[in-house]
Design a protein around this motif. Structure first.
Motif, PDB file in Angstrom:
ATOM      1  N   ASN A 220      42.112  46.906  45.412  1.00  0.00           N
ATOM      2  CA  ASN A 220      42.063  45.905  45.833  1.00  0.00           C
ATOM      3  C   ASN A 220      40.997  45.649  44.651  1.00  0.00           C
ATOM      4  O   ASN A 220      41.031  43.920  44.308  1.00  0.00           O
ATOM      5  CB  ASN A 220      40.883  45.853  46.743  1.00  0.00           C
ATOM      6  N   ALA A 221      40.097  46.755  44.131  1.00  0.00           N
ATOM      7  CA  ALA A 221      39.662  45.727  42.679  1.00  0.00           C
ATOM      8  C   ALA A 221      41.160  45.553  41.206  1.00  0.00           C
ATOM      9  O   ALA A 221      40.685  45.020  40.881  1.00  0.00           O
ATOM     10  CB  ALA A 221      39.049  47.209  42.298  1.00  0.00           C
ATOM     11  N   PHE A 222      41.839  46.680  41.524  1.00  0.00           N
ATOM     12  CA  PHE A 222      42.905  46.440  40.054  1.00  0.00           C
ATOM     13  C   PHE A 222      43.020  45.140  40.575  1.00  0.00           C
ATOM     14  O   PHE A 222      43.373  43.569  39.852  1.00  0.00           O
ATOM     15  CB  PHE A 222      43.873  47.261  40.584  1.00  0.00           C
ATOM     16  N   TYR A 223      43.744  44.691  41.835  1.00  0.00           N
ATOM     17  CA  TYR A 223      44.035  43.078  42.229  1.00  0.00           C
ATOM     18  C   TYR A 223      43.353  41.837  41.826  1.00  0.00           C
ATOM     19  O   TYR A 223      43.670  40.606  40.938  1.00  0.00           O
ATOM     20  CB  TYR A 223      44.539  43.134  43.657  1.00  0.00           C
ATOM     21  N   ILE A 224      42.152  42.506  42.027  1.00  0.00           N
ATOM     22  CA  ILE A 224      41.210  41.164  41.932  1.00  0.00           C
ATOM     23  C   ILE A 224      41.439  41.445  40.866  1.00  0.00           C
ATOM     24  O   ILE A 224      41.163  39.578  39.722  1.00  0.00           O
ATOM     25  CB  ILE A 224      40.073  41.108  42.614  1.00  0.00           C
ATOM     26  N   ALA A 225      40.966  42.003  39.723  1.00  0.00           N
ATOM     27  CA  ALA A 225      40.794  42.296  38.293  1.00  0.00           C
ATOM     28  C   ALA A 225      41.789  41.428  37.877  1.00  0.00           C
ATOM     29  O   ALA A 225      41.570  40.212  36.565  1.00  0.00           O
ATOM     30  CB  ALA A 225      40.946  43.919  37.622  1.00  0.00           C
ATOM     31  N   ALA A 226      43.668  41.834  38.563  1.00  0.00           N
ATOM     32  CA  ALA A 226      44.215  40.835  37.349  1.00  0.00           C
ATOM     33  C   ALA A 226      44.995  39.333  38.343  1.00  0.00           C
ATOM     34  O   ALA A 226      45.278  38.940  37.409  1.00  0.00           O
ATOM     35  CB  ALA A 226      45.381  41.570  38.243  1.00  0.00           C
ATOM     36  N   ILE A 227      44.309  39.071  39.427  1.00  0.00           N
ATOM     37  CA  ILE A 227      43.897  37.955  39.500  1.00  0.00           C
ATOM     38  C   ILE A 227      42.874  36.863  38.251  1.00  0.00           C
ATOM     39  O   ILE A 227      43.516  36.036  37.842  1.00  0.00           O
ATOM     40  CB  ILE A 227      43.418  37.510  40.588  1.00  0.00           C
TER      41      ILE A 227
ATOM     42  N   VAL B 297      49.866  45.991  37.906  1.00  0.00           N
ATOM     43  CA  VAL B 297      50.613  47.652  37.548  1.00  0.00           C
ATOM     44  C   VAL B 297      49.639  48.507  38.907  1.00  0.00           C
ATOM     45  O   VAL B 297      49.836  49.507  40.081  1.00  0.00           O
ATOM     46  CB  VAL B 297      51.541  47.741  36.821  1.00  0.00           C
ATOM     47  N   CYS B 298      48.496  49.025  38.332  1.00  0.00           N
ATOM     48  CA  CYS B 298      47.901  50.180  38.873  1.00  0.00           C
ATOM     49  C   CYS B 298      47.565  49.553  40.209  1.00  0.00           C
ATOM     50  O   CYS B 298      47.188  50.757  41.043  1.00  0.00           O
ATOM     51  CB  CYS B 298      46.343  50.025  38.144  1.00  0.00           C
ATOM     52  N   GLY B 299      47.077  48.537  40.615  1.00  0.00           N
ATOM     53  CA  GLY B 299      46.816  47.834  42.157  1.00  0.00           C
ATOM     54  C   GLY B 299      48.313  48.474  42.829  1.00  0.00           C
ATOM     55  O   GLY B 299      48.473  48.765  44.382  1.00  0.00           O
ATOM     56  N   ALA B 300      49.360  48.074  42.508  1.00  0.00           N
ATOM     57  CA  ALA B 300      50.581  47.846  43.528  1.00  0.00           C
ATOM     58  C   ALA B 300      51.062  50.103  43.277  1.00  0.00           C
ATOM     59  O   ALA B 300      51.309  50.311  44.268  1.00  0.00           O
ATOM     60  CB  ALA B 300      51.755  47.331  42.784  1.00  0.00           C
ATOM     61  N   LEU B 301      50.614  50.254  42.693  1.00  0.00           N
ATOM     62  CA  LEU B 301      50.429  51.801  42.521  1.00  0.00           C
ATOM     63  C   LEU B 301      49.916  52.661  43.263  1.00  0.00           C
ATOM     64  O   LEU B 301      49.947  53.277  44.823  1.00  0.00           O
ATOM     65  CB  LEU B 301      50.740  52.271  41.194  1.00  0.00           C
ATOM     66  N   THR B 302      48.359  51.816  43.095  1.00  0.00           N
ATOM     67  CA  THR B 302      47.568  52.670  43.715  1.00  0.00           C
ATOM     68  C   THR B 302      47.785  52.457  45.331  1.00  0.00           C
ATOM     69  O   THR B 302      47.547  53.704  46.068  1.00  0.00           O
ATOM     70  CB  THR B 302      45.825  51.920  43.332  1.00  0.00           C
ATOM     71  N   PHE B 303      48.505  51.352  45.730  1.00  0.00           N
ATOM     72  CA  PHE B 303      48.701  51.359  46.958  1.00  0.00           C
ATOM     73  C   PHE B 303      49.781  51.786  48.069  1.00  0.00           C
ATOM     74  O   PHE B 303      49.824  52.733  48.447  1.00  0.00           O
ATOM     75  CB  PHE B 303      49.334  49.544  47.670  1.00  0.00           C
ATOM     76  N   ALA B 304      50.789  51.851  46.719  1.00  0.00           N
ATOM     77  CA  ALA B 304      51.861  53.457  46.934  1.00  0.00           C
ATOM     78  C   ALA B 304      51.101  54.508  47.510  1.00  0.00           C
ATOM     79  O   ALA B 304      51.553  55.170  48.285  1.00  0.00           O
ATOM     80  CB  ALA B 304      52.475  52.991  46.360  1.00  0.00           C
ATOM     81  N   VAL B 305      50.511  55.334  46.591  1.00  0.00           N
ATOM     82  CA  VAL B 305      50.046  56.421  46.971  1.00  0.00           C
ATOM     83  C   VAL B 305      49.069  56.390  48.005  1.00  0.00           C
ATOM     84  O   VAL B 305      49.817  57.478  48.936  1.00  0.00           O
ATOM     85  CB  VAL B 305      49.070  56.604  45.351  1.00  0.00           C
TER      86      VAL B 305
END
Length: 325
Positions: free
Chosen positions: A112-119, A186-194
């Motif tokens: 979620n931190a990656f997601y918010i930063a990407a937004i 991309v980091c947020g998506a990869l983190t959620f997949a892991v």
């Protein structure tokens, strides 16, 4: 998004592929008002709440990402604890193994931190499409765990997923594309997949999100005080933070957990694929994001990629019994 995933059967490394791989062609049937209709209502509620995350994160505005995440996670933890206490299950709620709490907290905080930063850098609609690469990454990680190459359909699905990102970001490629923002998404998506793969391998059937939100909140607030400027949210921003903690973090997972325990996990999880489109609808409805034809088409490509990359598994395991949460 913070979905609670099914726990493993004997072949725990395959569970997400079994889940996702049999989505196509399955449906919820039943008469109006029956148990299937109730399950559909639970799943729909979870999807809408998960989809509200980009809109709420955008409404928070200039608030630093770790402050937003930490405050909303602690609110979600307290809300979950109060619900558990009402049921007389506070002791069970707080007895989650510490290693599991650390893993889930890191997964939730990182995702979620990656997601918010990407937004904040590429826009909520665009970040939503990039983040939806997580099902594609999930399939690739599962293939790695099984030590096999992706099938032709899976490879095609991966290509569709990245094509969706390219279509969504195309208007920004004329010179204003923020590469760091894309990388954060991309980091947020990869983190959620892991995180999802780790959850599928863990042998814990109890609620792991609620208890872990406390640790995630403390870690995020510590990061805020260490690396982010001091900031006090406005009343509107506080409202969005509270809604984030109660809605996407807590109630959505409760609805999803109840749905998976009352219906077909494979069938109901197909509705999760609607999340990016519902998220864009909410962004457009509240005027919080620049929802264009590119982002809509990009989301459709991403959804098609997720479905294609997982469909081939269905034919590979036709006789396996369905796992349930």
């Amino acid at each position: 998004m913070t979905a609670t995933f099914a726990t493993p059967t004997r072949q725990s490394a395959d569970i997400h592929l079994r889940w996702i791989g049999r989505l196509v062609g399955m449906k919820l049937t039943g008469t109006s008002g029956g148990p299937q209709t109730k399950t559909l209502g639970l799943v729909s509620g979870a999807v809408v709440l998960w989809a509200s995350w980009p809109a709420l994160a955008t409404a928070v505005g200039p608030a630093p990402p770790f402050l937003t995440l930490g405050a909303s996670a602690l609110i979600g933890f307290l809300f979950s604890l109060l619900l558990a206490a009402r049921k007389g299950a506070a002791h069970t709620f707080l007895s989650l193994p510490f290693k599991t709490m650390v893993f889930v907290a890191l997964g939730l905080m990182g995702n979620n931190a990656f997601y918010i930063a990407a937004i904040g850098r590429i826009g909520p609609a665009e970040a939503n499409v990039v983040h939806y690469l997580w099902p594609v990454f999930l399939v690739l990680l599962a293939s790695m765990l099984q030590q096999r190459l992706p099938s032709l359909l899976q490879a095609l699905g991966v290509a569709f997923g990245f094509m969706g990102v390219a279509v969504a970001l195309y208007p920004q490629m004329a010179g204003s594309l923020d590469g760091i923002g894309v990388l954060l998404g991309v980091c947020g998506a990869l983190t959620f997949a892991v995180y999802s793969v780790g959850r599928s391998l863990a042998r814990i059937e109890t609620n792991v999100v609620g208890p872990s939100l406390g640790l995630a909140g403390l870690a995020a607030l510590s990061a805020h005080f260490a690396i982010e400027p001091a900031y006090w949210p406005s009343a509107t921003e506080w409202l969005a933070i509270v809604l984030m903690g109660i809605g996407p973090f807590t109630v959505a997972n409760m609805l999803w957990d109840k749905a998976t325990r009352s219906g077909s996990a494979a069938a109901i999880s197909s509705f999760a694929f609607l999340t990016p489109l519902v998220a864009m609808g909410l962004l457009a409805a509240f005027g919080l994001g620049n929802v264009t034809s590119n982002t809509i088409v990009g989301a459709l490509f991403a959804i098609a990629g997720a479905l294609l990359s997982s469909t081939s598994r269905r034919s590979a395991t036709p006789g396996q019994r369905e796992g349930k949460d």
